[in-house]
Design a protein around this motif. Structure first.
Motif, PDB file in Angstrom:
ATOM      1  N   PHE A 146       0.815  -1.211   0.000  1.00  0.00           N
ATOM      2  CA  PHE A 146       0.000   0.000   0.000  1.00  0.00           C
ATOM      3  C   PHE A 146       0.849   1.261   0.000  1.00  0.00           C
ATOM      4  O   PHE A 146       0.564   2.223  -0.715  1.00  0.00           O
ATOM      5  CB  PHE A 146      -0.960   0.021   1.197  1.00  0.00           C
ATOM      6  CG  PHE A 146      -1.864   1.208   1.175  1.00  0.00           C
ATOM      7  CD1 PHE A 146      -3.064   1.162   0.495  1.00  0.00           C
ATOM      8  CD2 PHE A 146      -1.503   2.400   1.793  1.00  0.00           C
ATOM      9  CE1 PHE A 146      -3.885   2.283   0.428  1.00  0.00           C
ATOM     10  CE2 PHE A 146      -2.312   3.521   1.741  1.00  0.00           C
ATOM     11  CZ  PHE A 146      -3.512   3.452   1.049  1.00  0.00           C
ATOM     12  N   ARG A 156      -0.947   7.139  -6.163  1.00  0.00           N
ATOM     13  CA  ARG A 156      -0.880   7.431  -4.728  1.00  0.00           C
ATOM     14  C   ARG A 156      -2.129   8.176  -4.270  1.00  0.00           C
ATOM     15  O   ARG A 156      -2.696   7.890  -3.202  1.00  0.00           O
ATOM     16  CB  ARG A 156       0.389   8.253  -4.446  1.00  0.00           C
ATOM     17  CG  ARG A 156       0.500   8.901  -3.084  1.00  0.00           C
ATOM     18  CD  ARG A 156       0.331   7.965  -1.919  1.00  0.00           C
ATOM     19  NE  ARG A 156       1.153   6.767  -2.028  1.00  0.00           N
ATOM     20  CZ  ARG A 156       0.866   5.623  -1.424  1.00  0.00           C
ATOM     21  NH1 ARG A 156      -0.243   5.528  -0.696  1.00  0.00           N
ATOM     22  NH2 ARG A 156       1.651   4.569  -1.570  1.00  0.00           N
ATOM     23  N   ARG A 159      -4.983   5.693  -4.105  1.00  0.00           N
ATOM     24  CA  ARG A 159      -4.861   4.817  -2.936  1.00  0.00           C
ATOM     25  C   ARG A 159      -5.270   5.545  -1.663  1.00  0.00           C
ATOM     26  O   ARG A 159      -5.918   4.977  -0.783  1.00  0.00           O
ATOM     27  CB  ARG A 159      -3.436   4.277  -2.799  1.00  0.00           C
ATOM     28  CG  ARG A 159      -3.067   3.259  -3.847  1.00  0.00           C
ATOM     29  CD  ARG A 159      -1.722   2.600  -3.534  1.00  0.00           C
ATOM     30  NE  ARG A 159      -1.289   1.735  -4.631  1.00  0.00           N
ATOM     31  CZ  ARG A 159      -0.225   0.941  -4.581  1.00  0.00           C
ATOM     32  NH1 ARG A 159       0.527   0.901  -3.493  1.00  0.00           N
ATOM     33  NH2 ARG A 159       0.103   0.187  -5.622  1.00  0.00           N
ATOM     34  N   ASN A 173      -6.744  -2.363   6.176  1.00  0.00           N
ATOM     35  CA  ASN A 173      -5.983  -2.837   5.022  1.00  0.00           C
ATOM     36  C   ASN A 173      -4.879  -3.792   5.448  1.00  0.00           C
ATOM     37  O   ASN A 173      -4.254  -3.609   6.489  1.00  0.00           O
ATOM     38  CB  ASN A 173      -5.373  -1.638   4.292  1.00  0.00           C
ATOM     39  CG  ASN A 173      -4.408  -2.024   3.176  1.00  0.00           C
ATOM     40  OD1 ASN A 173      -3.225  -1.740   3.262  1.00  0.00           O
ATOM     41  ND2 ASN A 173      -4.912  -2.665   2.140  1.00  0.00           N
ATOM     42  N   TRP A 178      -2.563  -3.427  -1.604  1.00  0.00           N
ATOM     43  CA  TRP A 178      -3.366  -2.208  -1.516  1.00  0.00           C
ATOM     44  C   TRP A 178      -4.853  -2.490  -1.684  1.00  0.00           C
ATOM     45  O   TRP A 178      -5.707  -1.742  -1.182  1.00  0.00           O
ATOM     46  CB  TRP A 178      -2.911  -1.162  -2.545  1.00  0.00           C
ATOM     47  CG  TRP A 178      -3.042  -1.579  -3.992  1.00  0.00           C
ATOM     48  CD1 TRP A 178      -2.059  -2.046  -4.809  1.00  0.00           C
ATOM     49  CD2 TRP A 178      -4.231  -1.551  -4.788  1.00  0.00           C
ATOM     50  NE1 TRP A 178      -2.551  -2.324  -6.060  1.00  0.00           N
ATOM     51  CE2 TRP A 178      -3.886  -2.023  -6.077  1.00  0.00           C
ATOM     52  CE3 TRP A 178      -5.555  -1.175  -4.552  1.00  0.00           C
ATOM     53  CZ2 TRP A 178      -4.815  -2.135  -7.115  1.00  0.00           C
ATOM     54  CZ3 TRP A 178      -6.490  -1.283  -5.579  1.00  0.00           C
ATOM     55  CH2 TRP A 178      -6.110  -1.751  -6.847  1.00  0.00           C
ATOM     56  N   TRP A 179      -5.207  -3.572  -2.335  1.00  0.00           N
ATOM     57  CA  TRP A 179      -6.595  -3.877  -2.691  1.00  0.00           C
ATOM     58  C   TRP A 179      -7.339  -4.675  -1.618  1.00  0.00           C
ATOM     59  O   TRP A 179      -8.549  -4.860  -1.717  1.00  0.00           O
ATOM     60  CB  TRP A 179      -6.628  -4.671  -3.996  1.00  0.00           C
ATOM     61  CG  TRP A 179      -5.797  -5.946  -3.922  1.00  0.00           C
ATOM     62  CD1 TRP A 179      -6.169  -7.152  -3.414  1.00  0.00           C
ATOM     63  CD2 TRP A 179      -4.438  -6.098  -4.346  1.00  0.00           C
ATOM     64  NE1 TRP A 179      -5.139  -8.051  -3.487  1.00  0.00           N
ATOM     65  CE2 TRP A 179      -4.057  -7.425  -4.059  1.00  0.00           C
ATOM     66  CE3 TRP A 179      -3.506  -5.241  -4.936  1.00  0.00           C
ATOM     67  CZ2 TRP A 179      -2.772  -7.917  -4.343  1.00  0.00           C
ATOM     68  CZ3 TRP A 179      -2.229  -5.738  -5.207  1.00  0.00           C
ATOM     69  CH2 TRP A 179      -1.881  -7.065  -4.930  1.00  0.00           C
TER      70      TRP A 179
END
Length: 206
Positions: A146, A156, A159, A173, A178-179
């Motif tokens: 992330f 960025r 995110r 998270n 990141w997902w």
């Protein structure tokens, strides 16, 4: 240092199942790839997060609940690839390395219906978040993390937006992906300093 799902601080957290049902995310008016399911508390929080986004941008859930057999298959495949990449690596070290990207099945949030893999979409399709969903650390040179520095300013920004709305809705998270966002699982319990997770494996509901 990032705490991984294989860490004793995570695996040692008990899961006290609250019997909350699984729901189809379609019933929460969420954009999904195919039919995706998650616990009711996760679904409600995702629906809330979606309302926090600017007009024209939405969450898009690629995967929610994952069968335990599929989780084991993904873990085994990734681990085997790591063993080829690092000949002679110990069982412990390859297990830890694998857990950066695939949760060990015994604590896997997707198996509990507690986690989703998701991205942001706009009027013209998916937004740039730096890597495709499911890009491994090896494939992306760590850009899947992330907080990775080797992504564009636009990625960025996206995110940060994703984190803002999901954190505000109560999800957490897994920082190597990141997902990947979750609620009610052991990682959530660790970050939120709760004594236990509230969701165990979804197959325990039957």
């Amino acid at each position: 240092m990032t705490v991984l799902l294989s860490d004793d601080r995570i695996t040692g957290i008990p899961a006290i199942e609250n019997r909350e049902p699984l729901v189809d995310l379609f019933t929460r008016d969420l954009a999904t790839t195919g039919r995706q399911f998650a616990r009711e508390g996760v679904a409600d929080r995702l629906a809330l997060a979606d309302t926090f986004l600017p007009t024209g941008i939405r969450l898009h859930v690629v995967e929610g609940l994952r069968p335990v057999e599929r989780q084991q298959e993904i873990y085994d495949g990734y681990r085997a690839g790591l063993e080829r990449l690092h000949p002679g690596i110990s069982d412990h070290d390859v297990h830890v390395l694998a857990s950066r990207f695939v949760s060990p099945v015994e604590v896997a949030p997707h198996v509990a219906g507690a986690a989703v893999d998701l991205t942001l979409v706009g009027a013209h399709g998916p937004l740039d978040l730096g890597t495709p969903i499911d890009a491994t650390p090896e494939q992306s040179d760590g850009a899947c993390f992330f907080a990775a520095a080797n992504i564009s300013r636009e990625a960025r920004t996206h995110r940060a937006l994703l984190a803002d709305v999901l954190t505000a809705a109560g999800l957490v998270n897994y920082p190597t992906e990141w997902w990947h966002w979750s609620y009610g699982d052991r990682y959530w319990a660790f970050l939120e300093q709760r004594p236990s997770a509230v969701y165990g494996p979804a197959y325990s509901l039957t």
